[in-house]
Design an enzyme around this catalytic site. Structure first.
Site, PDB file in Angstrom:
ATOM      1  CD  GLU A   1      -5.015   6.290   2.390  1.00  0.00           C
ATOM      2  OE1 GLU A   1      -4.653   4.995   2.702  1.00  0.00           O
ATOM      3  OE2 GLU A   1      -3.732   7.412   2.207  1.00  0.00           O
TER       4      GLU A   1
ATOM      5  CG  HIS B   1      -0.045   6.012  -0.648  1.00  0.00           C
ATOM      6  ND1 HIS B   1      -1.298   6.749  -1.306  1.00  0.00           N
ATOM      7  CD2 HIS B   1       0.055   5.887   0.181  1.00  0.00           C
ATOM      8  CE1 HIS B   1      -1.838   6.350  -0.353  1.00  0.00           C
ATOM      9  NE2 HIS B   1      -1.073   5.417   0.701  1.00  0.00           N
TER      10      HIS B   1
ATOM     11  CG  HIS C   1      -2.106   0.960   1.778  1.00  0.00           C
ATOM     12  ND1 HIS C   1      -3.192   1.511   0.308  1.00  0.00           N
ATOM     13  CD2 HIS C   1      -1.369   2.159   2.182  1.00  0.00           C
ATOM     14  CE1 HIS C   1      -3.252   2.805   1.476  1.00  0.00           C
ATOM     15  NE2 HIS C   1      -2.487   3.707   2.051  1.00  0.00           N
ATOM     16  CD  GLU C   2       2.134   3.054   3.369  1.00  0.00           C
ATOM     17  OE1 GLU C   2       2.228   4.572   3.710  1.00  0.00           O
ATOM     18  OE2 GLU C   2       1.141   2.953   4.529  1.00  0.00           O
TER      19      GLU C   2
END
Length: 248
Positions: free
Chosen positions: A185, A130, A126-127
């Site tokens: 997100e 980004h 997820h990070e």
């Protein structure tokens, strides 16, 4: 005063026209008036400040685990050609963050929450998502453009400028910045699942992780006023995406 407001709006319109770029990974246009390289200095300063002011864990096994899983994720994301730094911060709140210069922070609370490397890969994926999506540059660009418009509103409002700015700021936050952040997100969630699956981890554990996060959360902020999707929205979106890919 009206000329000032008109100028501010015209300036943003010009920025929007010149700052539109297509992101093939996301399949959509992005408004970018800065790039990630322009944010490197701020990122490095923020990282140094975090390391200076926050306690970091010296647990060799825990730090090695983060680096090991992280290396597989960044390779799967096509970012293995850059240097990545990781830190394990001593904090019982389950959390993680990424900086566009290639820095990832994970808390001890998160590491104790995840039940396997698949769930840790969910967070790190997820990070990294980004970063691939250039969300930091996009958010910065959107915030900067919004500030230009609000500055014009305050100038045009004369004695009522302060009140207009406050009301306008709230409206911009709820109507533009926060919903946009929620979209970021969800995009990072989808990219993260792509990367963890590509790296050999189980996509289904992404859903399991967010169920764990929902269970441990003490309170909740209404979704319309939060920078993150609600747990229910996030879980539903992940389940739908994983099913559409035929993954388990």
């Amino acid at each position: 005063m009206n000329r000032r407001l008109t100028f501010a709006i015209a300036a943003v319109a010009a920025l929007s026209a010149s700052g539109c770029a297509y992101n093939e990974t996301l399949g959509r246009n992005q408004f970018l008036i800065v790039d990630d390289s322009a944010l490197t200095q701020q990122s490095e300063a923020a990282w140094a400040e975090a390391l200076r002011t926050q306690r970091t864990s010296t647990d060799a096994a825990a730090n090695a685990r983060i680096r090991r899983v992280g290396a597989r994720i960044v390779e799967a994301a096509g970012l293995g050609d850059r240097t990545w730094d990781y830190a394990l911060f001593v904090d019982q709140t389950p959390n993680a963050f990424v900086l566009p210069s290639g820095k990832i922070g994970v808390t001890t609370g998160l590491l104790s929450l995840v039940r396997n490397d698949d769930q840790l890969a969910t967070v790190l994926g997820h990070e990294v998502g980004h970063v691939v999506a250039r969300h930091a540059a996009e958010r910065y660009s959107t915030s900067a453009a919004t500030s230009v418009v609000l500055g014009g509103v305050q100038s045009a409002a004369g004695d009522y400028g302060k009140a207009a700015g406050a009301i306008g700021g709230l409206g911009a936050q709820l109507g533009v910045l926060l919903p946009f952040s929620r979209n970021h997100e969800l995009e990072a969630d989808r990219l993260g699942v792509d990367y963890l699956q590509r790296a050999g981890y189980r996509p289904s554990e992404a859903v399991a992780l967010w169920r764990l996060m929902a269970e441990q959360r003490q309170g909740s902020t209404p979704e319309f006023a939060s920078t993150h999707p609600s747990d229910a929205s996030r879980i539903a979106a992940l389940e739908q995406y994983i099913a559409s890919k035929g993954w388990s």
